[in-house]
Design an enzyme around this catalytic site. Structure first.
Site, PDB file in Angstrom:
ATOM      1  N   ARG A 142       0.056   9.355  -9.995  1.00  0.00           N
ATOM      2  CA  ARG A 142       0.010   7.939  -8.759  1.00  0.00           C
ATOM      3  C   ARG A 142       0.750   6.695  -9.302  1.00  0.00           C
ATOM      4  O   ARG A 142       1.101   5.725  -9.537  1.00  0.00           O
ATOM      5  CB  ARG A 142      -1.800   8.024  -8.728  1.00  0.00           C
ATOM      6  N   HIS A 200       3.641   3.172  -8.847  1.00  0.00           N
ATOM      7  CA  HIS A 200       2.636   2.359  -9.367  1.00  0.00           C
ATOM      8  C   HIS A 200       4.550   2.091  -9.844  1.00  0.00           C
ATOM      9  O   HIS A 200       5.042   0.622  -9.646  1.00  0.00           O
ATOM     10  CB  HIS A 200       1.972   1.975  -9.955  1.00  0.00           C
ATOM     11  N   LEU A 248      11.343 -20.068  -3.952  1.00  0.00           N
ATOM     12  CA  LEU A 248       9.856 -19.884  -3.460  1.00  0.00           C
ATOM     13  C   LEU A 248       8.855 -19.281  -4.542  1.00  0.00           C
ATOM     14  O   LEU A 248       9.207 -19.615  -5.522  1.00  0.00           O
ATOM     15  CB  LEU A 248      10.916 -18.939  -3.507  1.00  0.00           C
ATOM     16  N   ASN A 300       1.236   3.335  -3.216  1.00  0.00           N
ATOM     17  CA  ASN A 300       2.304   3.709  -4.131  1.00  0.00           C
ATOM     18  C   ASN A 300       1.515   5.044  -4.704  1.00  0.00           C
ATOM     19  O   ASN A 300       2.877   5.777  -5.207  1.00  0.00           O
ATOM     20  CB  ASN A 300       2.182   2.453  -5.099  1.00  0.00           C
ATOM     21  N   SER A 336      -6.893  -5.028  -6.608  1.00  0.00           N
ATOM     22  CA  SER A 336      -8.481  -5.666  -5.509  1.00  0.00           C
ATOM     23  C   SER A 336      -9.009  -5.739  -6.756  1.00  0.00           C
ATOM     24  O   SER A 336      -9.675  -4.893  -7.837  1.00  0.00           O
ATOM     25  CB  SER A 336      -8.680  -5.216  -4.112  1.00  0.00           C
ATOM     26  N   ARG A 341       1.535  -4.771   6.233  1.00  0.00           N
ATOM     27  CA  ARG A 341       0.743  -3.865   5.480  1.00  0.00           C
ATOM     28  C   ARG A 341       1.783  -2.604   5.789  1.00  0.00           C
ATOM     29  O   ARG A 341       1.914  -2.904   6.248  1.00  0.00           O
ATOM     30  CB  ARG A 341      -0.930  -3.254   5.562  1.00  0.00           C
ATOM     31  N   ASP A 357       1.020  -1.022   0.333  1.00  0.00           N
ATOM     32  CA  ASP A 357       0.074  -0.295   0.125  1.00  0.00           C
ATOM     33  C   ASP A 357       0.920   0.604   0.280  1.00  0.00           C
ATOM     34  O   ASP A 357       2.130   1.430   0.900  1.00  0.00           O
ATOM     35  CB  ASP A 357      -1.028   0.063   1.080  1.00  0.00           C
TER      36      ASP A 357
END
Length: 254
Positions: free
Chosen positions: A34, A38, A132, A23, A66, A189, A21
């Site tokens: 914005r 990102h 991973l 960016n 999301s 977060r 959260d």
């Protein structure tokens, strides 16, 4: 001295989940749009994936987009999708070099064709890797996931594959999009928000939650190490008392 030196390699979380959260706010604070945030956030993804792989973390889930994010301004959504497709294509060779397997969870059908194709190619090209497992949550929300699971169970009850009285916790888990992965033990977060935002609601039932004010583009390996150290200092009780856990630990040592 790096925080890395303080980490107990025998007590690493098996699975870390991160809500990336900040960016957009990071970019706006710098007088940029914005989307600039990102693009900068991609570098943090590289650092954190690398950091987890170096430590030996087995699963890392990143909340990238999301289902609610589709409501953002169209230019931002389009820019994000193009960035996603471009980044995934560029990173496949690095993922393979580092033995990282890529997986996706979410309503992938909602993605533009070019983004979906890039992602599927990357999943296919890394599926033989055994290090991973990097899980990208895209067009994902937990309520969407639970609804799909309920529909799946209902359909199988209707067709006679399962009986209602056979349904238990393991049945529900089997129908979740995360059924192939263990539940996260640590959820991080960034950016100073204190909520889960419709992310892995079922799977985070006993996860340790770690919140930091650091914006995602500024979140680096040292921040990751701090979160893991914080996790290692906690006593995970799973509904038991602290005394019970201490007694069980003492018994295990003998």
């Amino acid at each position: 001295m790096s925080q890395l030196d303080k980490i107990d390699k025998n007590q690493l979380p098996l699975h870390i989940a991160i809500i990336m959260d900040g960016n957009g706010r990071w970019a706006q604070e710098k007088g940029e749009d914005r989307l600039f945030g990102h693009y900068q956030g991609v570098e943090s993804v590289r650092n954190i994936v690398e950091g987890c792989a170096e430590l030996g973390i087995e699963y890392l889930t990143l909340y990238a987009f999301s289902t609610e994010n589709w409501d953002r301004p169209e230019t931002e959504v389009t820019g994000l999708m193009e960035l996603l497709a471009q980044t995934i294509r560029q990173e496949v060779s690095t993922l393979n070099k580092n033995n990282i397997k890529l997986q996706m969870i979410g309503n992938i059908e909602m993605l533009p064709d070019y983004a979906r194709q890039s992602l599927q190619e990357a999943v296919d090209l890394t599926k033989a890797n055994s290090g991973l497992t990097l899980i990208i949550a895209l067009s994902y929300s937990s309520r969407w996931e639970l609804l799909q699971a309920v529909k799946g169970i209902a359909a199988d009850v209707k067709s006679g594959k399962i009986m209602p009285d056979q349904i238990n916790e393991n049945t529900l888990r089997h129908y979740l999009v995360t059924s192939a992965f263990p539940d996260p033990e640590l959820m991080i977060r960034t950016s100073g928000e204190y909520r889960i935002s419709n992310f892995l609601l079922y799977q985070l039932a006993y996860a340790e939650l770690y919140f930091t004010d650091t914006r995602w583009p500024d979140f680096g390996k040292e921040h990751l190490y701090e979160a893991i150290l914080n996790f290692q200092q906690r006593q995970r009780r799973f509904g038991k008392t602290g005394d019970q856990i201490q007694r069980e630990s003492a018994t295990d040592m003998h």
